[in-house]
Design an enzyme around this catalytic site. Structure first.
Site, PDB file in Angstrom:
ATOM      1  N   THR A  93      33.723 -11.183 -25.988  1.00  0.00           N
ATOM      2  CA  THR A  93      32.647 -11.256 -24.890  1.00  0.00           C
ATOM      3  C   THR A  93      32.811 -11.995 -23.599  1.00  0.00           C
ATOM      4  O   THR A  93      33.380 -13.155 -23.908  1.00  0.00           O
ATOM      5  CB  THR A  93      31.519 -11.002 -25.665  1.00  0.00           C
ATOM      6  N   TRP A 103       4.689 -10.029 -20.338  1.00  0.00           N
ATOM      7  CA  TRP A 103       6.258  -9.800 -20.138  1.00  0.00           C
ATOM      8  C   TRP A 103       6.495  -8.825 -19.164  1.00  0.00           C
ATOM      9  O   TRP A 103       5.819  -7.727 -19.209  1.00  0.00           O
ATOM     10  CB  TRP A 103       6.883  -9.231 -21.591  1.00  0.00           C
ATOM     11  N   LYS A 121       8.508 -13.812 -18.283  1.00  0.00           N
ATOM     12  CA  LYS A 121       7.224 -14.162 -18.954  1.00  0.00           C
ATOM     13  C   LYS A 121       6.415 -14.849 -17.806  1.00  0.00           C
ATOM     14  O   LYS A 121       6.688 -16.009 -17.474  1.00  0.00           O
ATOM     15  CB  LYS A 121       7.332 -15.321 -19.969  1.00  0.00           C
TER      16      LYS A 121
END
Ligand code: ADP
Length: 536
Positions: free
Chosen positions: A185, A443, A438
């Site tokens: 990854t 959010w 945030k």
């Protein structure tokens, strides 16, 4: 009481054997790195994979050895998938778009013994070869006629490497739990980490991918995987195509809209899959030239959330079924696909488009759930969001060379994505947990704001990041790329956003740039943007 059926191991070699036997005349067409179009059949691919497996054995490669590939989507790279894994070694695809220092780390960490390198990447390999002491041999994916002068030690052309093998070879009967393929990854934090797939996980994933509501692979499928073989195993297409008997068309090194369009048209491609950043210029090209490939009927898009405007363009302007998919390297990589059910097709267009921003439902083989910060399960009501966790036979347990289990105590893999799940199990990724903003205790989904911004006529790409704010903790800012020959203003963009977003969700600033920094797997590099804009 035990059942009494055969315990036939699920092996990658059985996929290519099946294709050679059952779909032996079905074609694989490649634009080669050398230039010309190459065409052969699944039977040819099977025979040459056998030759490769034999050649690897002759070189002293044994079960479990890692073999690296630095290649485009071509028939030779496909043969590497089967020849390497089939003989028991581990096919380790390397992403050539990574920074060279990252490549060096990955090759050394994997302890690759041989590197198979496409002509294009010979200079890249030459530049790092002195830092790769474990690589014994470089095989350039070409023939002796096109073999370049190279400083690589012990280099040989692929055709010469396999030429000595007579094909008198039986695939070994391996344990289906043995390692077959390795993908790192991109490692936004710390070093890249390796997902080490088994034969079993790969074959089961291939079944899952081929299903009608997933990639719908069958002998009448002619698929052009835009997604590279070096990115998360081309989302499993190279494994599900032989299972289902599909024709594959490989674009080789050319990803420009003209080359892709020509190839799709010439080969009657009816299905393609890739990241949104490839489709955006492609759709623009079809608009400008009026030459959408006539047979193209379905496009799967994932890796990052595509803007709804792209989905609308594909379906309304070009009659292409759009399927939104989500997954990750750690999931082989497929997690979910948004295939519409009849009731969704019946929705008013606007609602349907909103529905298509969801990442879809898991196929059999993947289970999904969301949890709160304390690990408590959250309801599947399509409203509450929490961390998305997954489990299933093609989901990672621990990374390569790292014994630490990455699972929760009750056996689920935390994805790091934040999502809602509705009552029909369609997931909607709100954000990567580290990208959520945030602000004042609320959010803000960066994906929502980006998608809305890309609905503005003059915006082709947009990224939203949170920057520290004394009063609100964080505030969103928008960095956008304007459409060619357009001149959008901050005011017009904010006005557009205010049409659907609450006031506190609106970005404090809008910056226009010529291009956004893109990572090796087609995602905007938000870490770079944060570094750059935190100081502004
Ligand atoms: P890497 O981890 O190397 O960047 P992956 O391809 O494994 O590459 O990335 C997986 C991540 O990409 C997911 O966890 C998710 O955050 C994001 N992603 C993938 N598909 C989508 C999608 N359709 N919508 C939103 N995010 C996506």
């Amino acid at each position: 009481m035990r059942g009494r059926m055969m315990q036939t191991p699920l092996l990658i070699s059985s996929l290519i054997e099946h294709a050679g036997r059952v779909y032996g005349t079905q074609e694989i067409v490649s634009r080669t790195v050398e230039g010309p179009i190459h065409r052969y059949t699944w039977l040819d691919a099977r025979n040459r994979s056998i030759q490769l497996a034999q050649a690897l054995g002759a070189h002293g490669i044994t079960a479990g050895d890692r073999i690296g590939t630095l290649g485009w989507n071509t028939y030779r790279h496909l043969e590497l998938y089967y020849g390497i894994s089939g003989m028991g070694a581990v096919c380790h695809t390397l992403n050539p778009r990574l920074h060279p220092t990252e490549l060096v780390y990955i090759v050394n960490h994997a302890e690759d013994r041989i590197l198979f390198v496409d002509l294009t990447f010979v200079p890249l390999a030459e530049a790092v070869a002195d830092k790769l002491p474990g690589v014994e041999r470089y095989v350039v994916l070409t023939d002796s006629e096109n073999m370049p002068e190279t400083a690589l030690s012990n280099a040989i052309a692929y055709e010469d490497f396999i030429a000595g093998s007579d094909g008198d070879y039986e695939w070994p009967v391996l344990d289906e739990g043995d390692a077959a393929a390795l993908c790192y990854t991109s490692g936004t934090t710390g070093h890249p980490k390796g997902a080490l797939y088994t034969h079993r996980s790969t074959v089961l994933h291939a079944f899952g991918v081929a299903m009608p509501d997933v990639f719908n692979m069958r002998p009448s499928t002619c698929v052009l995987p835009i997604v590279p073989l070096f990115h998360a195993c081309s989302w499993g297409i190279a494994y599900s195509a032989p299972l289902a008997g599909a024709k594959i068309v490989f674009p080789g090194p050319r990803y420009d809209p003209e080359a892709l369009t020509d190839l799709m048209t010439a080969e009657s491609v009816n299905y393609c899959a890739g990241v949104p950043s490839v489709f955006i210029p492609l759709v623009q090209y079809w608009r400008d030239h009026g030459n959408k490939p006539p047979s193209l009927a379905m496009a799967v898009m994932g890796g990052t959330a595509p803007p709804p405007s792209l989905c609308a363009a594909l379906e309304e302007d070009f009659g292409i079924e759009f399927r939104h998919a989500w997954g990750m390297t750690e999931m082989s990589p497929l997690g979910t696909v948004n295939t519409l059910m009849p009731e969704h097709r019946a929705l008013p267009l606007e609602q349907r488009r909103i529905f298509q921003t969801k990442q879809g439902r898991p196929p059999f083989g993947v289970e999904v759930r969301i949890v709160d910060d304390d690990g408590n399960r959250l309801p599947h009501d399509g409203i509450v969001f929490g961390e998305l966790q997954v489990r299933g036979p093609w989901v990672i347990q621990s990374y390569f060379k790292d014994d630490e289990s990455r699972l929760t105590e009750d056996g689920w893999f935390p994805t790091g994505d934040v999502a809602t799940i509705d009552s029909q199990c369609y997931i909607h990724i709100t954000d990567r947990s580290k990208d959520l903003i945030k602000s004042g205790g609320e959010w803000i989904s960066s994906i929502d704001v980006e998608n809305t911004a890309m609905g503005h006529d003059d915006i082709v790409m947009a990224a939203v990041i949170g920057i520290p704010d004394e009063r609100w903790d964080e505030r969103p800012i928008l960095i956008a790329v304007a459409a060619p020959d357009s001149n959008p203003t901050k005011e017009s963009v904010l006005e557009h956003l205010a049409g659907t977003l609450a006031k506190w969700q609106l970005p404090d600033e809008v910056y226009f740039v010529d291009e956004l920094p893109m990572g090796a797997t087609g995602k905007v590099q938000k870490t770079k943007l944060r570094e750059q804009y935190a100081a502004e």
